[in-house]
Scaffold this active site. Structure first.
Site, PDB file in Angstrom:
ATOM      1  CE1 TYR A  54       4.385  39.570  24.213  1.00  0.00           C
ATOM      2  CE2 TYR A  54       2.048  39.099  24.021  1.00  0.00           C
ATOM      3  CZ  TYR A  54       3.332  38.917  23.585  1.00  0.00           C
ATOM      4  OH  TYR A  54       3.584  38.085  22.518  1.00  0.00           O
TER       5      TYR A  54
ATOM      6  CE  LYS B 142       5.594  37.120  26.041  1.00  0.00           C
ATOM      7  NZ  LYS B 142       4.355  36.365  25.740  1.00  0.00           N
TER       8      LYS B 142
END
Length: 301
Positions: free
Chosen positions: A137, A164
């Site tokens: 992330y 992400k």
């Protein structure tokens, strides 16, 4: 398993009561609400869910509750926000018994930033210790990982299956898509979901999906069907909503948007401020533009 983690994957908000305790009943209701909107997966414990405030036990309980409600219908991604390799591994191991498709893990987010080799080592130890595959992330502003470093990590570590990408700069996202065509790249560029999908994003994990799940699924489907007239219309309406909720109290604004669509009103965990009257008015107006308020009665019943 990784091939199934695609499409609209909203990060759940965490509903707290006025004392800061988790309202599990409201949390389970939210899972059902998102499933009814046709989402392709869900994420628990991310920044939209105030994952940085959750204890290890609360994190485990939420993952278990979500998995029970999903019952295998769509993939579950577990968000881990931790400042040490040891703590991240402990959280991953605490949910090994749950049907979790992948771990969404942030780089460490405190003031001190590890160098590139230490960062690779961090994700190496994590991916080799965890049962589930890892999605990075990439969100921490002062520990932002470059496309080149992300590519190095994914190439060297088979347990890291994707990223992400959470920067507002769409060029960074496009660079990553071009450099890692065989990896899973998810967009968290909330303002630019439409161009992210046209660039080939494998999906998205972003707050805007939780604030307007029905329209987000429709946008994804429109792009996949080549209906760019409808996709552009939805993009503009979702951008209006994003401009209304993007703030330092984004989780509170997202929960408020959900409450206007039939979910029970809940609270943030202190010290996050609640939604201001001006924010409330802007969010309501944006949801009206998406025809989302007309769906609230159905969700509430």
């Amino acid at each position: 398993m990784p091939a199934k983690i695609t499409g609209i994957i909203p990060p759940l908000t965490t509903p707290f009561d006025q004392n800061g305790d988790i309202d599990e009943k409201a949390f389970r209701r939210q899972v059902k609400f998102l499933l009814e909107k046709g989402v392709h997966g869900v994420c628990v414990g991310g920044s939209t869910g105030e994952g940085h405030t959750l204890t290890a036990d609360e994190f485990r309980r939420l993952i278990e509750a979500c998995a029970e409600e999903l019952n295998g219908k769509v993939p579950l991604v577990a968000g881990i926000i931790a400042n040490s390799t040891r703590e991240a591994i402990a959280r991953a191991r605490a949910i090994e018994h749950v049907n979790v498709a992948a771990l969404q893990i942030t780089p460490v987010h405190y003031l001190f930033k590890p160098d590139e080799d230490a960062t690779v080592g961090h994700f190496k130890t994590l991916s080799e210790s965890a049962k589930q595959p890892v999605i990075i992330y990439n969100v921490v502003p002062w520990n932002y990982l470059s496309p080149a470093l992300l590519l190095r990590i994914m190439n060297e570590l088979p347990g890291v299956i994707g990223v992400k990408q959470s920067a507002g700069d769409l060029k960074l996202f496009a660079d990553l898509m071009m450099m890692a065509p065989d990896k899973l790249i998810y967009s968290a560029v909330d303002a630019l979901m439409y161009p992210s999908y046209t660039l080939g994003a494998h999906g998205s994990i972003a707050a805007i999906l939780s604030a307007a799940p029905h329209a987000s699924v429709e946008l994804w489907n429109a792009v996949k069907a080549g209906n760019h007239v409808r996709a552009l219309e939805l993009h503009q309406k979702l951008l209006t909503l994003w401009n209304a909720i993007v703030s330092d109290n984004l989780p509170a604004c997202t929960r408020y948007a959900q409450s206007l669509q039939g979910l029970p009103p809940t609270f943030s965990r202190a010290p996050m401020p609640e939604v201001s009257p001006a924010q409330q008015a802007a969010i309501r107006q944006a949801l009206e533009g998406l025809d989302a308020l007309g769906r609230s009665r159905e969700a509430a019943e």
